[in-house]
Write a protein that holds these residues in place. Structure first.
Motif, PDB file in Angstrom:
ATOM      1  N   ALA A  74       0.834  -1.202   0.000  1.00  0.00           N
ATOM      2  CA  ALA A  74       0.000   0.000   0.000  1.00  0.00           C
ATOM      3  C   ALA A  74       0.869   1.252   0.000  1.00  0.00           C
ATOM      4  O   ALA A  74       0.608   2.214  -0.737  1.00  0.00           O
ATOM      5  N   ALA A  75       1.921   1.251   0.826  1.00  0.00           N
ATOM      6  CA  ALA A  75       2.826   2.401   0.871  1.00  0.00           C
ATOM      7  C   ALA A  75       3.528   2.585  -0.469  1.00  0.00           C
ATOM      8  O   ALA A  75       3.701   3.717  -0.940  1.00  0.00           O
ATOM      9  N   TYR A  97      -7.189  -3.248   8.269  1.00  0.00           N
ATOM     10  CA  TYR A  97      -6.926  -2.444   7.086  1.00  0.00           C
ATOM     11  C   TYR A  97      -5.705  -1.572   7.319  1.00  0.00           C
ATOM     12  O   TYR A  97      -5.314  -1.296   8.456  1.00  0.00           O
ATOM     13  N   THR A  98      -5.112  -1.122   6.223  1.00  0.00           N
ATOM     14  CA  THR A  98      -4.039  -0.134   6.248  1.00  0.00           C
ATOM     15  C   THR A  98      -4.325   0.871   5.155  1.00  0.00           C
ATOM     16  O   THR A  98      -4.557   0.483   3.999  1.00  0.00           O
ATOM     17  N   LEU A  99      -4.340   2.146   5.505  1.00  0.00           N
ATOM     18  CA  LEU A  99      -4.538   3.210   4.530  1.00  0.00           C
ATOM     19  C   LEU A  99      -3.223   3.952   4.339  1.00  0.00           C
ATOM     20  O   LEU A  99      -2.624   4.441   5.309  1.00  0.00           O
ATOM     21  N   ALA A 100      -2.773   4.024   3.093  1.00  0.00           N
ATOM     22  CA  ALA A 100      -1.540   4.743   2.771  1.00  0.00           C
ATOM     23  C   ALA A 100      -1.870   5.887   1.822  1.00  0.00           C
ATOM     24  O   ALA A 100      -2.681   5.732   0.900  1.00  0.00           O
ATOM     25  N   SER A 101      -1.246   7.026   2.047  1.00  0.00           N
ATOM     26  CA  SER A 101      -1.442   8.181   1.175  1.00  0.00           C
ATOM     27  C   SER A 101      -0.181   9.022   1.159  1.00  0.00           C
ATOM     28  O   SER A 101       0.242   9.544   2.185  1.00  0.00           O
ATOM     29  N   GLY A 102       0.441   9.104  -0.014  1.00  0.00           N
ATOM     30  CA  GLY A 102       1.648   9.894  -0.169  1.00  0.00           C
ATOM     31  C   GLY A 102       2.769   9.440   0.756  1.00  0.00           C
ATOM     32  O   GLY A 102       2.967   8.252   0.996  1.00  0.00           O
ATOM     33  N   PHE A 103       3.494  10.422   1.298  1.00  0.00           N
ATOM     34  CA  PHE A 103       4.603  10.133   2.194  1.00  0.00           C
ATOM     35  C   PHE A 103       4.161  10.085   3.655  1.00  0.00           C
ATOM     36  O   PHE A 103       4.998   9.928   4.541  1.00  0.00           O
ATOM     37  N   ARG A 104       2.867  10.248   3.906  1.00  0.00           N
ATOM     38  CA  ARG A 104       2.405  10.225   5.287  1.00  0.00           C
ATOM     39  C   ARG A 104       2.452   8.803   5.853  1.00  0.00           C
ATOM     40  O   ARG A 104       2.341   7.823   5.128  1.00  0.00           O
ATOM     41  N   ARG A 105       2.598   8.735   7.156  1.00  0.00           N
ATOM     42  CA  ARG A 105       2.666   7.433   7.809  1.00  0.00           C
ATOM     43  C   ARG A 105       1.352   6.676   7.612  1.00  0.00           C
ATOM     44  O   ARG A 105       0.279   7.228   7.858  1.00  0.00           O
ATOM     45  N   PRO A 106       1.409   5.407   7.165  1.00  0.00           N
ATOM     46  CA  PRO A 106       0.168   4.641   7.004  1.00  0.00           C
ATOM     47  C   PRO A 106      -0.600   4.530   8.316  1.00  0.00           C
ATOM     48  O   PRO A 106      -0.009   4.516   9.399  1.00  0.00           O
ATOM     49  N   VAL A 107      -1.909   4.470   8.215  1.00  0.00           N
ATOM     50  CA  VAL A 107      -2.762   4.333   9.385  1.00  0.00           C
ATOM     51  C   VAL A 107      -3.590   3.066   9.219  1.00  0.00           C
ATOM     52  O   VAL A 107      -3.971   2.704   8.096  1.00  0.00           O
ATOM     53  N   GLY A 108      -3.855   2.358  10.315  1.00  0.00           N
ATOM     54  CA  GLY A 108      -4.606   1.118  10.197  1.00  0.00           C
ATOM     55  C   GLY A 108      -5.338   0.745  11.472  1.00  0.00           C
ATOM     56  O   GLY A 108      -5.182   1.398  12.509  1.00  0.00           O
ATOM     57  N   TYR A 109      -6.139  -0.297  11.357  1.00  0.00           N
ATOM     58  CA  TYR A 109      -6.909  -0.788  12.499  1.00  0.00           C
ATOM     59  C   TYR A 109      -6.978  -2.308  12.393  1.00  0.00           C
ATOM     60  O   TYR A 109      -6.948  -2.869  11.289  1.00  0.00           O
ATOM     61  N   VAL A 110      -7.081  -2.968  13.544  1.00  0.00           N
ATOM     62  CA  VAL A 110      -7.061  -4.435  13.605  1.00  0.00           C
ATOM     63  C   VAL A 110      -8.213  -4.930  14.465  1.00  0.00           C
ATOM     64  O   VAL A 110      -8.548  -4.319  15.488  1.00  0.00           O
ATOM     65  N   TRP A 111      -8.819  -6.041  14.028  1.00  0.00           N
ATOM     66  CA  TRP A 111      -9.798  -6.774  14.836  1.00  0.00           C
ATOM     67  C   TRP A 111      -9.321  -8.213  14.970  1.00  0.00           C
ATOM     68  O   TRP A 111      -8.747  -8.784  14.035  1.00  0.00           O
TER      69      TRP A 111
END
Length: 285
Positions: A74-75, A97-111
């Protein structure tokens, strides 16, 4: 926890799998996807969205955790691109999930497999902000996914996430459901009329193909998909930065035998190379 929920949780997380959602048309996603050097299927997933269905060898045969691979992929796809990439993944124990956008640090959540939240609430707020979701209605729906729910397993949590994203234009093809076996997901995608195969091509060949495409766009006085300032000092600085970061990241990924982060480093190297080529093709005024 009910017996029914336990059974559903085990069934939903029978094996590892993943989907990559890109907020872009397939024609924009395909060149970047080729640079990952992994076999995938690409198809449309709603208005202005595409989905990549990977073959999954790094986690099915390489023993690498699916979440680590998907975070790197994704990154890699999102770095330097004007569109974000959302990775949905699951295995026998967890989903997330993991959300990546540009050079920003990816953000995610886990269940956990039974649906127990195991992430930070702040991640959901950042997720909503980066995708420009409704700060009231959508955020309320996302907030519910961070609360205990005895009737929702990990697969149901991912479905709930996708339900929110339908208001942002996401529409996965029928049957392309998180939690399904990888072979099943690929079978469903392969029969779609707009599906295209992303091959594990040679890295240099993929860069050359992307360079030819982008230089043709320059000849037609159009802006490149990831380098809107081609021919400027901003592009040169960005290209140098991408090469500077790409070299050690690729080395680190190879040392750790991480397919995802190796791909991220390789893609940074590719973008840096393309940026320099743009500078040569489009000299500054």
């Amino acid at each position: 926890m009910s017996t029914e929920k336990s059974q559903v949780g085990r069934r939903a997380a029978a094996g590892p799998g993943a989907l990559l959602l890109c907020r872009a048309e397939p024609d924009s996603v395909a060149p970047a996807a080729h640079l990952l050097r992994e076999r995938m299927l690409l198809t449309r997933a709603g208005d202005d969205w595409s989905v990549l269905v990977p073959e999954g060898k790094p986690w099915l045969h390489g023993g690498e955790p699916v979440d680590r691979v998907l975070t790197g992929w994704a990154a890699a796809l999102a770095v330097g691109a004007p569109w974000p990439v959302l990775a949905l993944w699951w295995d026998a124990d967890r989903a997330g999930y993991t959300l990546a956008s540009g050079f920003r640090r990816p953000v995610g959540y886990v269940w956990l497999a039974d649906g127990t939240p195991a992430g930070e609430d702040e991640a959901m707020r950042t997720f909503a902000a980066r995708l420009a979701l409704d700060p009231v209605l959508d955020l309320q729906s996302l907030d519910q996914l961070t609360k205990p729910d005895p009737e929702a397993d990990a697969r149901a949590r991912l479905r709930g996430l996708l339900a929110v994203l339908t208001r942002a234009g996401v529409a996965l093809p029928t049957g392309l459901t998180p939690g399904e076996p990888s072979d099943r997901l690929r079978e469903i995608t392969r029969i779609r009329p707009d599906a295209r195969q992303i091959e594990r091509s040679n890295w240099r060949e993929a860069v050359r193909r992307e360079l030819e495409t982008d230089l043709k766009a320059v000849d037609n006085s159009r802006l490149g998909p990831w380098l809107p300032w081609s021919g400027t000092y901003a592009t040169s600085a960005l290209s140098v930065a991408q090469l500077t970061v790409g070299v050690p990241l690729t080395a680190w990924g190879l040392r750790r035998r991480s397919a995802g982060w190796t791909a991220a480093g390789a893609l940074l190297l590719a973008y840096g190379t393309l940026g320099i080529a743009y500078g040569l093709a489009c000299p500054r005024d």
